[in-house]
Design a protein around this motif. Sequence first.
Motif, mmCIF file in Angstrom:
data_model
loop_
_atom_site.group_PDB
_atom_site.id
_atom_site.type_symbol
_atom_site.label_atom_id
_atom_site.label_comp_id
_atom_site.label_asym_id
_atom_site.label_seq_id
_atom_site.Cartn_x
_atom_site.Cartn_y
_atom_site.Cartn_z
ATOM 1 N N ALA A 52 -5.644 12.362 44.790
ATOM 2 C CA ALA A 52 -4.413 13.009 44.352
ATOM 3 C C ALA A 52 -4.434 13.254 42.842
ATOM 4 C CB ALA A 52 -3.206 12.172 44.748
ATOM 5 N N LYS A 53 -4.942 12.284 42.081
ATOM 6 C CA LYS A 53 -5.030 12.458 40.629
ATOM 7 C C LYS A 53 -5.932 13.647 40.287
ATOM 8 C CE LYS A 53 -4.265 7.610 39.341
ATOM 9 N NZ LYS A 53 -4.875 6.401 38.711
ATOM 10 N N LEU A 54 -7.035 13.764 41.022
ATOM 11 C CA LEU A 54 -7.950 14.880 40.784
ATOM 12 C C LEU A 54 -7.271 16.206 41.099
ATOM 13 C CD1 LEU A 54 -10.818 15.925 40.156
ATOM 14 C CD2 LEU A 54 -11.360 15.587 42.581
ATOM 15 N N ALA A 55 -6.566 16.263 42.232
ATOM 16 C CA ALA A 55 -5.901 17.500 42.641
ATOM 17 C C ALA A 55 -4.835 17.923 41.630
ATOM 18 C CB ALA A 55 -5.274 17.325 44.025
ATOM 19 N N PHE A 56 -4.022 16.975 41.192
ATOM 20 C CA PHE A 56 -2.970 17.305 40.227
ATOM 21 C C PHE A 56 -3.557 17.696 38.873
ATOM 22 C CE2 PHE A 56 -0.126 14.570 42.978
ATOM 23 C CZ PHE A 56 0.603 15.654 43.459
ATOM 24 N N SER A 57 -4.702 17.142 38.522
ATOM 25 C CA SER A 57 -5.362 17.544 37.280
ATOM 26 C C SER A 57 -5.855 18.980 37.377
ATOM 27 C CB SER A 57 -6.531 16.601 36.974
ATOM 28 O OG SER A 57 -6.069 15.298 36.694
ATOM 29 N N VAL A 78 -4.468 21.258 39.186
ATOM 30 C CA VAL A 78 -3.255 22.077 39.105
ATOM 31 C C VAL A 78 -2.855 22.297 37.648
ATOM 32 C CG1 VAL A 78 -0.770 22.100 39.572
ATOM 33 C CG2 VAL A 78 -2.365 21.470 41.381
ATOM 34 N N ARG A 79 -2.841 21.230 36.857
ATOM 35 C CA ARG A 79 -2.461 21.364 35.443
ATOM 36 C C ARG A 79 -3.411 22.279 34.691
ATOM 37 N NH1 ARG A 79 -1.233 15.782 36.131
ATOM 38 N NH2 ARG A 79 -3.293 15.193 35.364
ATOM 39 N N LEU A 80 -4.728 22.126 34.930
ATOM 40 C CA LEU A 80 -5.710 22.965 34.242
ATOM 41 C C LEU A 80 -5.578 24.423 34.661
ATOM 42 C CD1 LEU A 80 -8.865 20.656 34.406
ATOM 43 C CD2 LEU A 80 -7.605 21.330 32.350
ATOM 44 N N ALA A 81 -5.383 24.649 35.968
ATOM 45 C CA ALA A 81 -5.261 26.030 36.457
ATOM 46 C C ALA A 81 -4.038 26.718 35.859
ATOM 47 C CB ALA A 81 -5.188 26.034 37.980
ATOM 48 N N ARG A 82 -2.923 26.005 35.824
ATOM 49 C CA ARG A 82 -1.708 26.593 35.250
ATOM 50 C C ARG A 82 -1.848 26.823 33.751
ATOM 51 N NH1 ARG A 82 2.641 23.046 38.829
ATOM 52 N NH2 ARG A 82 2.810 24.562 40.545
ATOM 53 N N LYS A 83 -2.560 25.935 33.092
ATOM 54 C CA LYS A 83 -2.796 26.097 31.657
ATOM 55 C C LYS A 83 -3.585 27.367 31.384
ATOM 56 C CE LYS A 83 -4.629 23.572 27.654
ATOM 57 N NZ LYS A 83 -5.305 22.316 27.213
ATOM 58 N N LEU A 84 -4.459 27.735 32.329
ATOM 59 C CA LEU A 84 -5.269 28.944 32.175
ATOM 60 C C LEU A 84 -4.576 30.192 32.715
ATOM 61 C CD1 LEU A 84 -8.739 27.445 33.163
ATOM 62 C CD2 LEU A 84 -7.987 28.141 30.885
ATOM 63 N N GLY A 85 -3.340 30.032 33.195
ATOM 64 C CA GLY A 85 -2.559 31.192 33.616
ATOM 65 C C GLY A 85 -2.509 31.443 35.112
ATOM 66 N N ALA A 86 -3.119 30.578 35.909
ATOM 67 C CA ALA A 86 -3.085 30.761 37.360
ATOM 68 C C ALA A 86 -1.709 30.417 37.915
ATOM 69 C CB ALA A 86 -4.144 29.892 38.035
ATOM 70 N N LYS A 87 -1.293 31.124 38.963
ATOM 71 C CA LYS A 87 -0.036 30.830 39.637
ATOM 72 C C LYS A 87 -0.335 30.085 40.931
ATOM 73 C CE LYS A 87 2.575 34.774 37.816
ATOM 74 N NZ LYS A 87 3.377 35.975 38.169
ATOM 75 N N ILE A 88 0.311 28.963 41.108
ATOM 76 C CA ILE A 88 0.108 28.147 42.304
ATOM 77 C C ILE A 88 1.424 28.064 43.060
ATOM 78 C CG2 ILE A 88 -0.493 25.858 43.166
ATOM 79 C CD1 ILE A 88 -2.232 25.507 40.688
ATOM 80 N N HIS A 89 1.410 28.482 44.299
ATOM 81 C CA HIS A 89 2.618 28.484 45.121
ATOM 82 C C HIS A 89 2.479 27.407 46.193
ATOM 83 C CE1 HIS A 89 4.046 32.266 43.331
ATOM 84 N NE2 HIS A 89 2.765 32.624 43.342
#
Length: 209
Positions: free
Chosen positions: A1-6, A8-19
């Motif tokens: 879970a820690k890996l998955a949430f990390s 998510v944070r990196l992807a959003r920081k790079l501008g990705a949208k996660i729904h």
Amino acid sequence: AKLAFSYVRLARKLGAKIHIASPVMGWVVKDGVHHLTTPGGTVRARMVALATAGYTPPGLNHKTKHRLMPILSNSIVTRPLTDDEKVECGFQTMSPLTDTRTLRHYYRALPDGRVQIGSRSAITGKDAENPKHLALLQKGLYRKFPALTGIDLDYSWWGWVDVSHDMMPRIFQPDPKETIFYAMGYGGNGVMYSAQAGKRLAQLVAGKG
């Protein structure tokens, strides 16, 4: 879970949208454009990459039909071991270990002194919570480490893993004429393999594979 949430944070920081909570419930292709139906609306995309592993809906797309077999994997974690129990178990490494069974046991000594072990579970999700699967895994623990017979458990969980017919993963574009890509068939090694698979899958989608 820690890996998955990390991730998510990196992807959003790079501008990705996660729904989140947006499962794809329907998929049709019109004039070369993919139309993916979700509870909140329809997503249109030029390319689609599947990375849903053992949670891939069997009828979502014909390209993934019969490509893998979802198998439930069950895991348990003991209470922290005493010093005597640690000596009796004889762990010489903190690295994950596995046996040579076709549907194998995987286990390891954890940094906090606990022991984790996992193996196959139910055939269907409806039977996942049947206590017999937990009992079977406990027997496997006792067989490998007799000193832990009857030890209390602190954690237990299960989830789907995706197994291919030859136990080998796939990072693939099944038809060069179609803009569909997938990474699957991890056979229970997805946590450690997904980073490399994700990188290679992204390269394929970007035409750099």
